[in-house]
Design an enzyme around this catalytic site. Structure first.
Site, PDB file in Angstrom:
ATOM      1  CB  CYS A  94      -1.049  -0.030   1.085  1.00 49.93           C
ATOM      2  SG  CYS A  94      -2.350   1.297   0.942  1.00 49.93           S
ATOM      3  CG  HIS A  99      -4.142  -3.259   2.597  1.00 45.21           C
ATOM      4  ND1 HIS A  99      -3.171  -2.935   3.311  1.00 45.21           N
ATOM      5  CD2 HIS A  99      -4.747  -2.096   2.136  1.00 45.21           C
ATOM      6  CE1 HIS A  99      -3.099  -1.644   3.578  1.00 45.21           C
ATOM      7  NE2 HIS A  99      -4.004  -0.750   2.862  1.00 45.21           N
ATOM      8  CD  GLU A 133      -2.142  -6.017   5.096  1.00 40.42           C
ATOM      9  OE1 GLU A 133      -1.844  -6.421   3.889  1.00 40.42           O
ATOM     10  OE2 GLU A 133      -2.229  -4.737   5.388  1.00 40.42           O
TER      11      GLU A 133
END
Lengths: 214, 253
Positions: free
Chosen positions: A84, A192, A194
């Protein structure tokens, strides 16, 4: 045998639980360390540069803590993953916050999507928030992930790459933007991983298994 | 291919436990937030929102631990709302692993708080929650205190102002519809969605899957939030997404 180390660079810009948790989940035998200590980062086998919030604050902390030099050093020697704002920080410059110079690992600018963004006559909201598809360009980090898989994005600024061969994933939101950039042992994504459920975890697993050879 | 519309299950939490009847079949302890979040995650939820209804400030610490535990194990975006009054509250939740916080009454009492929060943490993590009630033809007003207290503020104008102040997203709840199961208030949802350039989440009133479709197709919502239709296993998130996709809506399946 000593276990491998993955350093998640902490420069004080908030939440790293998710990145830590996701990396640890896909590689239980890897030591995932959240750290701002240059020595630990240099010792790691894999390095992650995360980032949230405004680029001005991120770059200020990166420079303040000498993380820019650490990142440049890491980029020469071992697998590095930017996430990001961690991707945006690797570019030359961002137009956010009135213009901010970044680390400059990749040539190119970070630009605002604009207030009048449209696609096929439909108005698009900014931030670009939610699950969008990524058109992959052949790279080891996409291994086992279907092309056009969806990842979670949240950003108002996008990477406008100068060298097309460095774009390793295309996003489409009013403009064709770089959803992933790569060069040698560096890979960086706008979304993202994650927060991107199975596709994101697969990418993180590929990263930790990656030797940095494109 | 385009950006997908989102489905967001919403859970009420009190002192770090999920309350108010979440009743999945086959779950060991219906109050365990990690287990419930995992379940929704497995069903394909695009995000999860937690509404913290913990009364006392001190006890809210347990909610922080809950968010930490969930963020370590559930890899989709998490939003926490309820009791967010100061920058310190936001920092605490983000540090615990929340991706966004939702600000409600504090924004009404002090709009500058939204500006300060967005400046400090970025618009991407600031959701402004608006509780609206219809008070006339094409006229909706903001209410606080769970819909009991009128403020005299026009809901559409308020949404525009909050976007200007740096909100990254609007969570719009129709207080007339909350718990009634007759569908979203499409009027106010469309009015606000047209008026602002940031994403709008429709909330309040979902009773069946067609309601979710209407929220997106008729009212132009970017995301739909629902609680009870998912909590009691009436529909899974996956069924809801399939239904919406069959109606021609871009979804992550």
């Amino acid at each position: 045998m000593t276990s491998k180390i993955c350093a998640v660079i902490d420069y004080g810009m908030g939440n790293l639980h998710s990145a830590h948790g996701a990396l640890q989940t896909v590689a239980p035998d890897t030591q995932v360390l959240v750290t701002g200590d240059p020595e630990v980062i240099q010792r790691a086998d894999h390095v992650v540069l995360p980032g949230v919030g405004a680029i001005r604050d991120c770059m200020a902390e990166i420079l303040n803590q000498g993380i820019d030099d650490v990142v440049r050093e890491v980029a020469k020697t071992k697998p590095l993953l930017g996430i990001c704002v961690g991707l945006q920080a690797l570019m030359d410059r961002s137009e956010e916050n009135g213009g901010v110079d970044c680390i400059g690992l990749f040539p190119g600018q970070v630009r605002y999507f604009g207030d009048d963004l449209t696609e096929n006559g439909e108005r698009l909201k900014v931030p670009h928030m939610g699950w969008n598809t990524v058109r992959q360009v052949d790279h080891p980090l996409w291994q086992g992930i279907d092309d056009e898989s969806r990842f979670y994005f949240v950003h108002s600024y996008y990477v406008d790459a100068v060298r097309p061969e460095q774009v390793k994933g295309h996003g489409q939101y009013g403009v064709d933007f770089a959803a992933a950039m790569g060069q040698d042992n560096v890979f960086a994504v706008q979304f993202h991983p994650e927060k991107s459920h199975n596709a994101g975890l697969a990418l993180l697993r590929n990263f930790l298994n990656w030797d940095g050879q494109a | 291919m385009a950006l997908a519309k989102r489905i967001i299950p919403c859970l009420d939490v009190d002192k770090g436990r999920v309350v108010k009847g979440v009743n999945f079949v086959g779950i060991r302890d219906a109050g365990d937030p990690v287990e419930i979040a995992k379940r929704y995650n497995d069903q394909g939820a695009d995000e999860i929102t937690f509404l913290d209804i913990t009364a006392s400030h001190e006890e809210r610490e347990t909610t922080v631990h809950m968010v930490e535990a969930i963020a370590e194990q559930v890899f989709i975006p998490l939003t926490v709302g309820g009791g967010i009054r100061e920058l310190a509250d936001i920092r605490k939740m983000l540090n615990a692993g929340a991706d966004k916080v939702s600000i409600n009454s504090a924004a009404v009492y002090n709009p500058e708080f939204v500006k300060a929060a967005s400046d400090r943490f970025g618009a991407q993590c600031i959701v402004v929650a608006i509780d609206a009630k219809q008070v006339g033809d094409n006229h909706w007003e903001i209410f606080t205190h769970g819909g009991r207290k009128p403020t005299g503020i026009n809901a559409v104008e308020w949404a525009v102002k909050m976007a200007e102040f740096g909100a990254g997203e609007i969570l719009l709840t129709s207080m007339d519809r909350d718990g009634v199961k007759t569908g979203f208030d499409l009027g106010v949802t469309k009015a606000i969605s047209d008026a602002v350039n940031i994403p709008v989440i429709a909330s309040g009133g979902v009773g069946n899957l067609q309601h979710l479709v209407d929220g997106v197709k008729v009212a132009g919502a970017d995301a739909v939030l629902a609680a009870s239709i998912f909590h009691f296993g009436e529909y899974t998130v996956q069924e809801a997404k399939k239904f919406m996709a069959d109606a021609g809506i871009e979804m992550r399946l």
